[in-house]
Design a protein around this motif. Structure first.
Motif, mmCIF file in Angstrom:
data_model
loop_
_atom_site.group_PDB
_atom_site.id
_atom_site.type_symbol
_atom_site.label_atom_id
_atom_site.label_comp_id
_atom_site.label_asym_id
_atom_site.label_seq_id
_atom_site.Cartn_x
_atom_site.Cartn_y
_atom_site.Cartn_z
ATOM 1 N N ALA A 1 0.849 -1.187 0.000
ATOM 2 C CA ALA A 1 0.000 0.000 0.000
ATOM 3 C C ALA A 1 0.882 1.234 0.000
ATOM 4 C CB ALA A 1 -0.920 0.008 1.217
ATOM 5 N N ALA A 2 0.313 2.332 -0.442
ATOM 6 C CA ALA A 2 0.999 3.618 -0.381
ATOM 7 C C ALA A 2 0.119 4.581 0.394
ATOM 8 C CB ALA A 2 1.269 4.158 -1.781
ATOM 9 N N CYS A 3 0.717 5.346 1.293
ATOM 10 C CA CYS A 3 -0.001 6.361 2.054
ATOM 11 C C CYS A 3 0.586 7.721 1.696
ATOM 12 C CB CYS A 3 0.113 6.103 3.550
ATOM 13 S SG CYS A 3 -0.865 4.682 4.115
ATOM 14 N N ILE A 4 -0.244 8.565 1.122
ATOM 15 C CA ILE A 4 0.187 9.904 0.738
ATOM 16 C C ILE A 4 -0.324 10.871 1.796
ATOM 17 C CG2 ILE A 4 0.251 11.614 -1.085
ATOM 18 C CD1 ILE A 4 1.431 8.825 -1.803
ATOM 19 N N GLY A 5 0.585 11.340 2.633
ATOM 20 C CA GLY A 5 0.228 12.142 3.804
ATOM 21 C C GLY A 5 0.414 11.322 5.059
ATOM 22 N N GLY A 6 1.224 11.840 5.985
ATOM 23 C CA GLY A 6 1.537 11.095 7.204
ATOM 24 C C GLY A 6 1.134 11.819 8.467
ATOM 25 N N GLY A 7 0.043 12.578 8.396
ATOM 26 C CA GLY A 7 -0.464 13.249 9.591
ATOM 27 C C GLY A 7 -1.189 12.279 10.503
ATOM 28 N N VAL A 8 -2.095 12.787 11.321
ATOM 29 C CA VAL A 8 -2.795 11.936 12.284
ATOM 30 C C VAL A 8 -3.535 10.807 11.581
ATOM 31 C CG1 VAL A 8 -4.639 11.878 14.001
ATOM 32 C CG2 VAL A 8 -3.015 13.774 13.993
ATOM 33 N N ILE A 9 -4.289 11.140 10.526
ATOM 34 C CA ILE A 9 -5.066 10.118 9.821
ATOM 35 C C ILE A 9 -4.160 9.243 8.955
ATOM 36 C CG2 ILE A 9 -6.894 9.710 8.128
ATOM 37 C CD1 ILE A 9 -7.886 10.629 10.862
ATOM 38 N N GLY A 10 -3.272 9.870 8.201
ATOM 39 C CA GLY A 10 -2.368 9.090 7.353
ATOM 40 C C GLY A 10 -1.517 8.125 8.149
ATOM 41 N N ALA A 11 -0.985 8.580 9.281
ATOM 42 C CA ALA A 11 -0.174 7.707 10.126
ATOM 43 C C ALA A 11 -1.015 6.587 10.713
ATOM 44 C CB ALA A 11 0.473 8.518 11.245
ATOM 45 N N GLY A 12 -2.292 6.874 11.008
ATOM 46 C CA GLY A 12 -3.185 5.826 11.494
ATOM 47 C C GLY A 12 -3.405 4.739 10.463
ATOM 48 N N TRP A 13 -3.541 5.149 9.193
ATOM 49 C CA TRP A 13 -3.643 4.155 8.114
ATOM 50 C C TRP A 13 -2.354 3.327 8.028
ATOM 51 C CZ3 TRP A 13 -7.734 2.370 5.922
ATOM 52 C CH2 TRP A 13 -8.852 3.175 5.664
ATOM 53 N N VAL A 14 -1.224 3.994 8.107
ATOM 54 C CA VAL A 14 0.058 3.273 8.066
ATOM 55 C C VAL A 14 0.080 2.199 9.151
ATOM 56 C CG1 VAL A 14 2.551 3.462 8.389
ATOM 57 C CG2 VAL A 14 1.336 5.200 7.065
#
Length: 358
Positions: free
Chosen positions: A6-19
């Protein structure tokens, strides 16, 4: 179905949660975020997520997926089966990022946007190659624990993409709910916004403090909502006659001047200071990381409690939690060879990009 990367574009609160959710399900994740602090911020969320998962997945966890930090969006999305966009809520920024994703991502990849309110049709206009594979996949914080994800299709979204999104999100322990009509803010945030507006008025008008309002929610109807939601709770409130009696009894209240939902308090420094000061009085004795730990422990405990109900089958989020913990445990102690093989296999389904279907 399973995915391998998977790729996560954006590593803020929500993006990091997806990671965290993806990695703790054994999926490799490539991250792109231009913030120089992104690696540290994602690392903080990962530490909290690992702690929560170790507490709830007592039978073990899959071998963690690998995290890599890409220098460009093109590098991040290469060979990805799922691309989750979680950049700030600005349509111009969404357009720029989604156009670049669309240009470089494999044609079979699903693109999910974590937007909390922008309609997918308004975002798809930036995708000149494959707008049909974009869906809104709107989660709730913390993404690695709360299972709900609202799925919304736009004007150009294919039904196959919505089906694929539901399967992928379900495979990582989530509860996909497909929203039937495309509207701004979808369903969850519309309900939250209504409660938030009323709460701001109640505090601004001196009816209660932020702490008193939170106590009313967490000691009262919040507990009911956590395990049944709104309509099932109100059905019970109608007694043996059920929902019809409840509607007949309380329906007239809808016309009473109880609410200020159609009005909004002026958003000014005075209101901000009032809310922020009371919030500091309520919670400043804990750091944000300490509050996150308390929140995660409480969520795990509630879901674990619900997992023992209904004759041991679990109830609501508890039933899903029970199945998810079992799923994680199947590849515990570092992961089985079969699981590793599955992670290395491309998904059987993909969004077809050869011809459009009505």
């Amino acid at each position: 179905m399973s995915i391998s990367k998977a790729a996560c574009i954006g590593g803020g609160v929500i993006g990091a949660g997806w990671v965290a959710r993806l990695v703790l399900n054994g999926i490799d994740v490539s991250i792109y975020d231009p913030d120089p602090e992104a690696k540290r911020k994602v690392g903080e969320v990962m530490r909290g997520a690992r702690r929560a998962y170790k507490r709830m997945a007592t039978n073990g966890l899959p071998k963690e997926g690998k995290i890599t930090y890409a220098k460009t969006i093109a590098e991040a999305v290469a060979d990805a089966d799922l691309i989750q966009e979680s950049v700030p809520e600005r349509l111009d920024l969404k357009h720029k990022v989604l156009a670049e994703i669309d240009m470089h991502a494999p044609s079979s990849a699903l693109v999910g946007s974590s937007t909390s309110g922008i309609k997918p049709t308004d975002m798809q206009v930036a995708m000149k190659n494959h707008p049909e594979r974009l869906v809104v996949g709107h989660p709730f914080n913390p993404v690695y624990l709360l299972p709900l994800v609202e799925i919304v299709g736009g004007r150009d979204t294919w039904p196959e993409a919505i089906e694929l999104a539901s399967e992928i999100y379900a495979s990582i322990g989530m509860k996909p709910v497909v929203i039937r009509k495309e509207i701004e803010a979808f369903v969850g945030d519309r309900l939250l916004e209504a409660a938030w507006r009323e709460a701001l008025w109640l505090v601004k008008d001196g009816i209660c403090t932020v702490e008193e309002l939170d106590d009313i929610m967490r000691y009262g109807f919040g507990l009911r909502w956590a395990q049944m939601g709104m309509f099932q709770v109100y059905r019970i409130a109608g007694g043996e006659a059920g929902m019809r009696h409840f509607m007949a009894q309380f329906g007239p209240c809808l016309s009473w001047p109880w609410t200020k939902l159609m009005d909004v308090p002026e958003f000014n420094d005075e209101l901000v200071d009032l809310i922020a000061t009371q919030s500091d009085e309520q919670s400043s004795k804990w750091s944000i990381r300490e509050l996150e730990k308390i929140r995660d422990d409480n969520l795990v405990a509630i879901m674990e409690a619900l997992s023992t109900q209904n004759g041991g089958k679990g109830w609501g989020a508890g039933a899903l939690h029970k199945d998810y913990v079992r799923q994680l445990g199947k590849t515990g102690a570092g992961g089985s060879a079969a699981a590793a093989k599955a992670r290395a296999t491309k998904p059987k389904k993909a969004v077809k990009a050869t011809k459009k279907k009505g």
